[in-house]
Motif scaffolding. Structure first.
Motif, short mmCIF file in Angstrom:
data_model
loop_
_atom_site.label_atom_id
_atom_site.label_comp_id
_atom_site.label_asym_id
_atom_site.label_seq_id
_atom_site.Cartn_x
_atom_site.Cartn_y
_atom_site.Cartn_z
N ASP A 85 0.85 -1.19 0.00
CA ASP A 85 0.00 0.00 0.00
C ASP A 85 0.89 1.24 0.00
O ASP A 85 1.51 1.56 1.00
CB ASP A 85 -0.90 -0.02 1.23
N ASP A 86 0.95 1.92 -1.16
CA ASP A 86 1.84 3.08 -1.28
C ASP A 86 1.05 4.38 -1.31
O ASP A 86 1.50 5.39 -1.84
CB ASP A 86 2.71 2.97 -2.54
N ARG A 87 -0.13 4.38 -0.70
CA ARG A 87 -0.95 5.58 -0.68
C ARG A 87 -0.67 6.44 0.55
O ARG A 87 -0.15 5.96 1.55
CB ARG A 87 -2.43 5.20 -0.72
N THR A 88 -1.02 7.71 0.44
CA THR A 88 -0.91 8.62 1.57
C THR A 88 -2.27 8.73 2.23
O THR A 88 -3.24 9.17 1.61
CB THR A 88 -0.47 10.03 1.09
N TYR A 89 -2.36 8.31 3.48
CA TYR A 89 -3.63 8.33 4.20
C TYR A 89 -3.80 9.66 4.92
O TYR A 89 -2.91 10.11 5.65
CB TYR A 89 -3.71 7.17 5.19
N LEU A 90 -4.95 10.28 4.70
CA LEU A 90 -5.26 11.54 5.36
C LEU A 90 -6.23 11.30 6.50
O LEU A 90 -7.18 10.53 6.37
CB LEU A 90 -5.89 12.52 4.36
N ASP A 91 -6.00 12.00 7.60
CA ASP A 91 -6.94 11.90 8.72
C ASP A 91 -8.21 12.67 8.37
O ASP A 91 -8.26 13.47 7.43
CB ASP A 91 -6.31 12.44 10.00
N GLU A 92 -9.26 12.45 9.15
CA GLU A 92 -10.56 13.05 8.89
C GLU A 92 -10.48 14.58 8.82
O GLU A 92 -11.07 15.21 7.94
CB GLU A 92 -11.54 12.62 9.98
N MET A 93 -9.76 15.20 9.74
CA MET A 93 -9.71 16.66 9.80
C MET A 93 -9.04 17.23 8.55
O MET A 93 -9.49 18.24 8.00
CB MET A 93 -8.96 17.11 11.05
N THR A 94 -7.97 16.58 8.08
CA THR A 94 -7.27 17.08 6.89
C THR A 94 -8.11 16.87 5.65
O THR A 94 -8.25 17.77 4.81
CB THR A 94 -5.91 16.38 6.73
#
Length: 255
Positions: A85-94
Motif C-alpha cells: 500500500d503506497d498511498r498517503t492516508y489523510l486523517d478526517e480533519m485534513t
C-alpha cells in the motif's frame, strides 16, 4: 551483478548513453515500447513491470534463456506477494479541508506534464470559478500536497486515501459530488470518452467484504494502466455497488 529487471534496464541504458550522450530516458522508454512514467518508476523501485511490459522488455533487450527464466520467476514471486500500500492516508480533519471534488482533481492535474500553477488555467481545465481554483491551490500548497516549480505544479504525495468503512461526513460529501459529476458526464460527454455500466444481481451479504477488496485491487490496476504514458486528462473512476432492496439486517450500518 544480480539478474533483475532494474539492473538489466540500467545496464542497457548506460550502454546506449555511452554510444549517444543525448540518449534520454524518454527515448529508452520509446524504444522499449513502454511508458516513460512506468520506466522511471521501475528504476526508482516504485513499481514492478506488468506481465505485458515485462514481455516487451525481454524481447527488446534480447535477454538470454537463463535471464528470462529468472525474470519470470521474480515476476511470479512478486505477483504472489500481498500488495504494498503506497498511498498517503489523510486523517478526517485534513481530508475535510479538501473534500470538494476539485481539490483531488487539481492534485491529479499536477501530474500532467504541461500543467500551469495558475488559478486561471486550473479553472479552465476543470470548468470551475477562478476564485474556487485560487482558494484550492492555496490550500493544497499550504498543506504541502503540491508545490510550485518554475510555474508548474508538482505533486508531493503518493495517491490520497482515506479511512474505509468508517462513517465520515467529508467522505460522504466527496462521493456525493462524484455521483453528481458522473450524472453530468452521462448527459454531456460523447460515449467513446466514458464507460457506464451496471449489473443487478442477487447477493450473499457474507461475500461483500471479499467483493469490496476485489474492487479496491481492480481500481488500483486500472489506475496503473491509465496513468502509463503521456497523461493529458483527469478522470474519476467510480464503482457503485449498493443495495436496492431494503436491507433485512441494518444493525451494523451507519450513515
Amino acid at each position: 551483478m544480480e539478474i533483475t529487471v532494474k539492473n538489466l534496464l540500467l545496464t542497457e541504458l548506460a550502454k546506449r548513453q555511452t554510444r549517444n550522450s543525448s540518449y534520454s530516458l524518454r527515448a529508452f522508454a520509446r524504444d522499449l515500447n513502454i511508458g516513460v512514467t512506468t520506466l522511471s518508476d521501475v528504476l526508482a523501485d516504485k513499481r514492478s513491470l506488468s506481465k505485458t511490459n515485462l514481455q516487451k522488455v525481454m524481447e527488446r533487450l534480447l535477454v538470454s534463456p537463463l535471464e528470462k527464466e529468472k525474470l519470470w520467476s521474480d515476476y511470479k514471486d512478486q505477483a504472489s506477494r500481498p500488495e504494498v500500500d503506497d498511498r498517503t492516508y489523510l486523517d478526517e480533519m485534513t481530508f475535510r479541508l479538501i473534500a470538494d471534488w476539485h481539490y483531488i482533481a487539481i492534485l491529479n492535474l499536477a501530474k500532467i506534464k504541461d500543467n500551469q500553477a495558475t488559478p486561471a488555467w486550473i479553472a479552465e481545465r476543470l470548468g470551475i470559478k477562478k476564485s474556487e481554483a485560487e482558494e484550492a491551490l492555496e490550500r493544497l500548497l499550504s498543506l504541502n500536497l503540491v508545490k510550485k516549480t518554475r510555474g508548474r505544479m508538482t505533486r508531493t504525495t503518493t495517491p490520497i486515501a482515506t479511512s474505509r468503512d468508517i462513517p465520515s461526513a467529508a467522505i460522504r460529501k466527496h462521493h456525493s459530488q462524484n455521483l453528481q459529476l458522473a450524472e453530468a458526464s452521462l448527459h454531456r460527454d460523447p460515449v467513446h470518452t466514458r464507460e457506464f455500466g451496471s449489473i443487478t444481481m442477487p447477493v450473499n451479504p457474507e461475500k461483500l467484504p471479499q467483493a469490496k477488496e476485489l474492487l479496491t485491487k481492480t481500481r488500483k490496476k486500472i489506475a496503473d494502466l491509465l496513468e502509463d504514458g503521456a497523461v493529458t486528462e483527469v478522470y474519476t473512476l467510480s464503482f457503485q455497488l449498493f443495495p436496492i432492496t431494503k436491507l433485512s439486517d441494518t444493525s451494523t450500518s451507519s450513515k
